[in-house]
Design a protein around this motif. Structure first.
Motif, PDB file in Angstrom:
ATOM      1  N   VAL A 219      -6.192  17.412 -25.085  1.00  0.00           N
ATOM      2  CA  VAL A 219      -5.347  17.363 -23.890  1.00  0.00           C
ATOM      3  C   VAL A 219      -3.968  17.897 -24.258  1.00  0.00           C
ATOM      4  N   GLY A 220      -3.716  19.149 -23.911  1.00  0.00           N
ATOM      5  CA  GLY A 220      -2.424  19.756 -24.175  1.00  0.00           C
ATOM      6  C   GLY A 220      -1.478  19.585 -23.005  1.00  0.00           C
ATOM      7  N   SER A 221      -0.226  19.903 -23.224  1.00  0.00           N
ATOM      8  CA  SER A 221       0.770  19.795 -22.150  1.00  0.00           C
ATOM      9  C   SER A 221       0.438  20.721 -20.996  1.00  0.00           C
ATOM     10  N   THR A 222      -0.127  21.886 -21.335  1.00  0.00           N
ATOM     11  CA  THR A 222      -0.397  22.908 -20.328  1.00  0.00           C
ATOM     12  C   THR A 222      -1.873  22.997 -19.969  1.00  0.00           C
ATOM     13  N   ASP A 383       1.197  24.622 -35.043  1.00  0.00           N
ATOM     14  CA  ASP A 383       0.384  24.526 -33.831  1.00  0.00           C
ATOM     15  C   ASP A 383       1.284  24.916 -32.664  1.00  0.00           C
ATOM     16  N   ILE A 384       1.126  26.154 -32.220  1.00  0.00           N
ATOM     17  CA  ILE A 384       2.040  26.715 -31.229  1.00  0.00           C
ATOM     18  C   ILE A 384       1.626  26.297 -29.827  1.00  0.00           C
ATOM     19  N   GLY A 385       2.549  25.693 -29.130  1.00  0.00           N
ATOM     20  CA  GLY A 385       2.304  25.296 -27.750  1.00  0.00           C
ATOM     21  C   GLY A 385       3.626  24.998 -27.089  1.00  0.00           C
ATOM     22  N   THR A 386       3.581  24.360 -25.925  1.00  0.00           N
ATOM     23  CA  THR A 386       4.810  23.995 -25.228  1.00  0.00           C
ATOM     24  C   THR A 386       5.686  23.107 -26.114  1.00  0.00           C
ATOM     25  N   ASN A 387       5.029  22.238 -26.863  1.00  0.00           N
ATOM     26  CA  ASN A 387       5.716  21.447 -27.886  1.00  0.00           C
ATOM     27  C   ASN A 387       5.057  21.783 -29.212  1.00  0.00           C
ATOM     28  N   ILE A 390       4.562  21.091 -36.385  1.00  0.00           N
ATOM     29  CA  ILE A 390       4.621  21.836 -37.632  1.00  0.00           C
ATOM     30  C   ILE A 390       4.346  20.895 -38.797  1.00  0.00           C
ATOM     31  N   ILE A 391       3.438  21.310 -39.670  1.00  0.00           N
ATOM     32  CA  ILE A 391       3.109  20.538 -40.868  1.00  0.00           C
ATOM     33  C   ILE A 391       3.349  21.432 -42.077  1.00  0.00           C
ATOM     34  N   PHE A 392       3.926  20.879 -43.122  1.00  0.00           N
ATOM     35  CA  PHE A 392       4.189  21.657 -44.334  1.00  0.00           C
ATOM     36  C   PHE A 392       3.909  20.812 -45.561  1.00  0.00           C
ATOM     37  N   GLY A 393       3.156  21.384 -46.498  1.00  0.00           N
ATOM     38  CA  GLY A 393       2.900  20.665 -47.729  1.00  0.00           C
ATOM     39  C   GLY A 393       1.601  21.060 -48.372  1.00  0.00           C
ATOM     40  N   ASN A 394       1.142  20.196 -49.272  1.00  0.00           N
ATOM     41  CA  ASN A 394      -0.099  20.439 -49.995  1.00  0.00           C
ATOM     42  C   ASN A 394      -0.723  19.098 -50.367  1.00  0.00           C
ATOM     43  N   LYS A 395      -1.565  19.100 -51.399  1.00  0.00           N
ATOM     44  CA  LYS A 395      -2.279  17.873 -51.768  1.00  0.00           C
ATOM     45  C   LYS A 395      -1.345  16.783 -52.302  1.00  0.00           C
ATOM     46  N   ASP A 396      -0.138  17.160 -52.678  1.00  0.00           N
ATOM     47  CA  ASP A 396       0.795  16.187 -53.247  1.00  0.00           C
ATOM     48  C   ASP A 396       1.709  15.547 -52.208  1.00  0.00           C
ATOM     49  N   ARG A 397       2.044  16.287 -51.147  1.00  0.00           N
ATOM     50  CA  ARG A 397       3.026  15.780 -50.188  1.00  0.00           C
ATOM     51  C   ARG A 397       2.912  16.548 -48.874  1.00  0.00           C
ATOM     52  N   LEU A 398       2.991  15.842 -47.760  1.00  0.00           N
ATOM     53  CA  LEU A 398       2.956  16.479 -46.444  1.00  0.00           C
ATOM     54  C   LEU A 398       4.163  16.029 -45.620  1.00  0.00           C
ATOM     55  N   LEU A 399       4.810  17.006 -44.969  1.00  0.00           N
ATOM     56  CA  LEU A 399       5.908  16.751 -44.040  1.00  0.00           C
ATOM     57  C   LEU A 399       5.488  17.231 -42.660  1.00  0.00           C
ATOM     58  N   ALA A 400       6.082  16.659 -41.619  1.00  0.00           N
ATOM     59  CA  ALA A 400       5.743  17.068 -40.259  1.00  0.00           C
ATOM     60  C   ALA A 400       6.952  16.945 -39.350  1.00  0.00           C
ATOM     61  N   CYS A 401       7.003  17.815 -38.348  1.00  0.00           N
ATOM     62  CA  CYS A 401       8.029  17.715 -37.308  1.00  0.00           C
ATOM     63  C   CYS A 401       7.502  18.366 -36.045  1.00  0.00           C
ATOM     64  N   SER A 402       8.224  18.168 -34.960  1.00  0.00           N
ATOM     65  CA  SER A 402       7.917  18.866 -33.711  1.00  0.00           C
ATOM     66  C   SER A 402       9.139  19.684 -33.316  1.00  0.00           C
ATOM     67  N   SER A 403       8.882  20.713 -32.511  1.00  0.00           N
ATOM     68  CA  SER A 403       9.983  21.570 -32.083  1.00  0.00           C
ATOM     69  C   SER A 403       9.758  21.974 -30.631  1.00  0.00           C
ATOM     70  N   PRO A 404      10.763  21.799 -29.777  1.00  0.00           N
ATOM     71  CA  PRO A 404      10.589  22.047 -28.334  1.00  0.00           C
ATOM     72  C   PRO A 404      10.652  23.531 -27.998  1.00  0.00           C
ATOM     73  N   THR A 405       9.549  24.232 -28.148  1.00  0.00           N
ATOM     74  CA  THR A 405       9.543  25.678 -27.911  1.00  0.00           C
ATOM     75  C   THR A 405       9.474  26.031 -26.426  1.00  0.00           C
ATOM     76  N   GLY A 406       8.964  25.120 -25.603  1.00  0.00           N
ATOM     77  CA  GLY A 406       8.807  25.447 -24.190  1.00  0.00           C
ATOM     78  C   GLY A 406       7.605  26.347 -23.976  1.00  0.00           C
ATOM     79  N   PRO A 407       7.321  26.710 -22.730  1.00  0.00           N
ATOM     80  CA  PRO A 407       6.109  27.462 -22.416  1.00  0.00           C
ATOM     81  C   PRO A 407       6.239  28.980 -22.480  1.00  0.00           C
ATOM     82  N   ALA A 408       7.410  29.509 -22.865  1.00  0.00           N
ATOM     83  CA  ALA A 408       7.616  30.964 -22.813  1.00  0.00           C
ATOM     84  C   ALA A 408       6.644  31.720 -23.704  1.00  0.00           C
ATOM     85  N   LEU A 409       6.342  31.180 -24.883  1.00  0.00           N
ATOM     86  CA  LEU A 409       5.449  31.870 -25.809  1.00  0.00           C
ATOM     87  C   LEU A 409       4.022  31.959 -25.281  1.00  0.00           C
ATOM     88  N   GLU A 410       3.712  31.184 -24.257  1.00  0.00           N
ATOM     89  CA  GLU A 410       2.387  31.250 -23.651  1.00  0.00           C
ATOM     90  C   GLU A 410       2.399  32.066 -22.356  1.00  0.00           C
TER      91      GLU A 410
END
Length: 687
Positions: A219-222, A383-387, A390-410
């Motif tokens: 269930v995505g935003s769009t 994971d590109i979408g309205t929101n 973003i996940i970054f890392g490997n087997k040792d450590r994982l970081l995550a954040c969200s970024s408000p891109t809006g729907p323009a890229l779609e």
């Protein structure tokens, strides 16, 4: 008196390679189970379901020091003949439940007879998904009522499952108890039961039923995607998609949270809207596949935290301000009827865990699908979408954040933008010398300057530009000099090309004049406002990624673009635009709808459900809203590809234009810049 010496026979099972010695006369299915060979059987060895089919391999096997002959497997029996007449049986196949070991042999277990089948998913890593079922079907023959042995029908069903399958049942609903007597007597006390996690009966059918399905829902935003999946072999039998009806309450997440804040009962309006749509999609996906809804036995849902809360009937208001508190970030298992999905009353809906704040169950599903946690390389998953998540890392450590891109890229909030559909422009190239474009549309395998394109376009129309198209358009406009690094259209080029046209105090680029084809074809132009919308979206995306990179303290080694939209982006143009950080292009891949694939994995494998539940609490969440450097990164990322970041890997394969200032390239003789503001340099010169 003579004694009989029992002879043991060696049986080797392929492809597993498992082997063992068994007494002559041992049923083949029993031998397989003793050494843990993966053979399916729904009917419990009665020769009814046909799932335990095997093939004997004939010949000498020096490696094993045995000879496998026809005589070493018992002759074709009456149960096998009956099954063959009723349902058909290949010439080389035997029912392992109906034949016995007479001597040494090699037995092949074909893929369709393996309980834990391998399902190949063409994703970033082509990895196999082992089916570890949440739901299992068991055919049983239940003792009939006996006045001399008083016992309820339910108790005799539970007793039969224990005796015939060694399964301990500890839960069955009153709803099923109320139906059990009628079902038992419909086929002479022969039934099939659906058992969840080896302890709860969730469905009962008269006679033999070997059909079980589940739903994996993103269930995505769009948009909403739904996959009807065979729980036995993991195959998707049908998929449907739809726009999320909550769009009418706001295109992005925060506007929906605001709607809930500003309108009493607004949260339930949005909850009811999405639940109604899910029910419509369930009916559609089953009807198109000719599947009985009673055979849908499990649902897995993923979505961002706002979608997650609204489907569950939780007001997302606390996600509207810091500290962005979730009502729960654990996985949730709930009866489907309790979230308004009108199926069998006893089936469950499972939600993957949310990570935190605005990084939801869909991000957990993306991790489950793309598996950065298994690798040495530092992997950036977007994971590109309205929101964007973003996940970054490997087997040792994982970081995550969200970024408000809006729907323009779609393609939304773009003047000629549209969703990906037949007739939408998806590929673009611009001649640097003439500034003339050529493009490709969805539904046509030819470019606009190729013979045959016009004939096809007359049928489809050229109706707009989708997300992948707008990314390539802006990138190509930059490469051809139509816009500079700051994204401003060079108005002076209007003297060179009639495609550069004035629009108030700024300039647009006409991609398609909309003539010469059918009436469904419209003029398509890229406006200065469109370029700004793309810059804002990609700036937010890049800034979020950069924050994770800084917190990790190490550069990106691999990039995975996720999302249905991400799978259609040409990664080279994504990098030219500055949508993603610099990285060797051969280390940038697309994973398609990774959230949907993650939901599918959770539907098919209970062990991987448990694994992601354990992993999520260890992921470090970076909150972009309170990071002091986010704005700095965002401003720098507004430039194409970036104001200061070096794109050395990209420069090896693409000749990037030399950076030029807005004032040098885009001010006209009156001192007005192409974005409508006065040039500082021009004002200084005029003083």
């Amino acid at each position: 008196m003579t004694s009989t010496i029992s002879k043991d026979a060696m049986v080797i099972f392929t492809p597993s390679g498992k082997r063992g010695k068994f007494a002559v006369g041992t049923p083949l299915l029993q031998a397989a189970r003793k050494i843990g060979v993966d053979i399916d059987s729904l009917c419990g060895g009665r020769g009814i379901c046909g799932r335990c089919q095997v093939s004997q391999t004939i010949g000498d096997f020096p490696k094993y020091n045995i000879k496998s002959t026809f005589e070493n497997l018992s002759p074709f029996g009456s149960k096998e003949e009956e099954y063959k007449q009723r349902r058909g049986l290949k010439l080389d196949r035997r029912l392992s439940c109906s034949c016995v070991v007479n001597g040494d042999m090699v037995i092949d277990v074909p893929e369709e007879s393996q309980l834990h089948k391998q399902v190949i998913r063409k994703s970033a890593e082509d990895r196999d998904i082992k089916i570890d079922p949440i739901i299992s079907l068991y055919y049983i023959e239940v003792d009939k009522p006996d006045m001399h042995k008083p016992s309820g029908d339910t108790q005799r069903v539970i007793k039969a499952i224990k005796e015939q399958w060694n399964i301990d049942i500890d839960k069955i609903s009153i709803n099923l108890i109320s139906k059990i007597q009628k079902i038992l007597r419909k086929d002479d006390f022969k039934i099939t039961v659906g058992v969840r996690l080896n302890h709860e009966i969730i469905a009962i059918w008269a006679g033999l039923n070997d059909q079980s399905y589940g739903l994996a829902i993103d269930v995505g935003s769009t948009t909403i995607s739904m996959h009807l999946t065979n729980l036995t072999n993991g195959k998707i039998v049908n998929s449907v998609g739809a726009m999320n009806p909550q769009i009418r309450f706001g295109e992005d997440l925060m506007s929906r949270v605001s709607y809930s804040m500003m309108n009493e009962g607004g949260d339930m309006e949005m909850t009811n809207a999405v639940r109604q749509k899910l029910n419509e999609m369930v009916i559609q996906v089953a009807a198109e596949a000719n599947i009985d809804c009673d055979n849908i036995l499990e649902i897995v849902l993923v979505g961002n935290p706002v979608m997650h809360h609204l489907i569950l009937g939780i007001n997302p208001i606390e996600l509207g301000w810091a500290p962005f508190a979730l009502a729960t970030n654990d996985s949730v298992t709930i009866l489907a009827k309790d979230i308004g999905i009108l199926l069998n009353q006893d089936i469950y809906a499972y939600f993957l865990p949310c990570i935190a704040g605005h990084v939801g169950a869909d991000a957990s599903a993306v991790i489950l699908s793309t598996t950065p946690q298994y690798h040495d390389e530092l992997t950036l998953v977007i994971d590109i979408g309205t929101n964007a998540e973003i996940i970054f890392g490997n087997k040792d450590r994982l970081l995550a954040c969200s970024s408000p891109t809006g729907p323009a890229l779609e393609g939304a909030q773009i003047s000629s933008g549209q969703r990906a559909a037949v007739g939408a422009i998806e590929r673009i190239r611009i001649n640097k010398d003439t500034l003339e474009p050529r493009f490709a549309i969805i539904g046509c395998d030819k470019w606009s300057d190729e013979e045959g394109f016009s004939a096809i376009a007359k049928k489809t129309g050229v109706s707009g530009i989708c997300g992948s198209g707008i990314i390539e358009a802006v990138a190509e406009m930059f490469l051809s000099g139509i816009i500079n690094a700051d994204g401003v259209v060079n108005g002076k080029l209007a003297e060179k090309s009639n495609r550069i046209v004035k629009n108030g105090r700024v300039f647009d680029y006409i991609l398609h004049f909309g003539t010469g084809l059918d009436a469904g074809t419209v003029e398509i132009r890229i406006t200065q406002a469109d370029i700004r919308a793309i810059q804002l979206a990609k700036g937010a995306l890049w800034a979020g990624a950069q924050l994770l990179i800084e917190h990790m303290g190490k550069p990106v080694e691999r990039i995975i673009l996720a999302g249905a939209f991400g799978s259609h982006i040409d990664v080279k143009y994504a990098m030219i635009l500055g949508l993603i950080p610099d990285c060797p292009l051969d280390m940038v891949t697309s994973a398609g709808n990774a959230a949907g694939t993650g939901a599918l994995i959770a539907l098919l494998n209970k062990s991987l459900r448990a694994e992601i539940e354990c992993l999520v609490p260890r992921i470090e969440k970076i909150e972009t809203a309170i990071e002091s450097k986010f704005q700095e990164h965002f401003i720098g990322a507004m430039a194409i590809p970036h104001k200061v970041a070096k794109y050395e890997n990209l420069a090896k394969i693409v000749e990037l234009p030399t950076a030029k200032s807005i004032d040098d390239e885009n001010s006209d003789d009156t001192g007005i810049r192409a974005d409508g503001r006065r040039s500082r340099r021009r004002r200084k010169h005029n003083k």
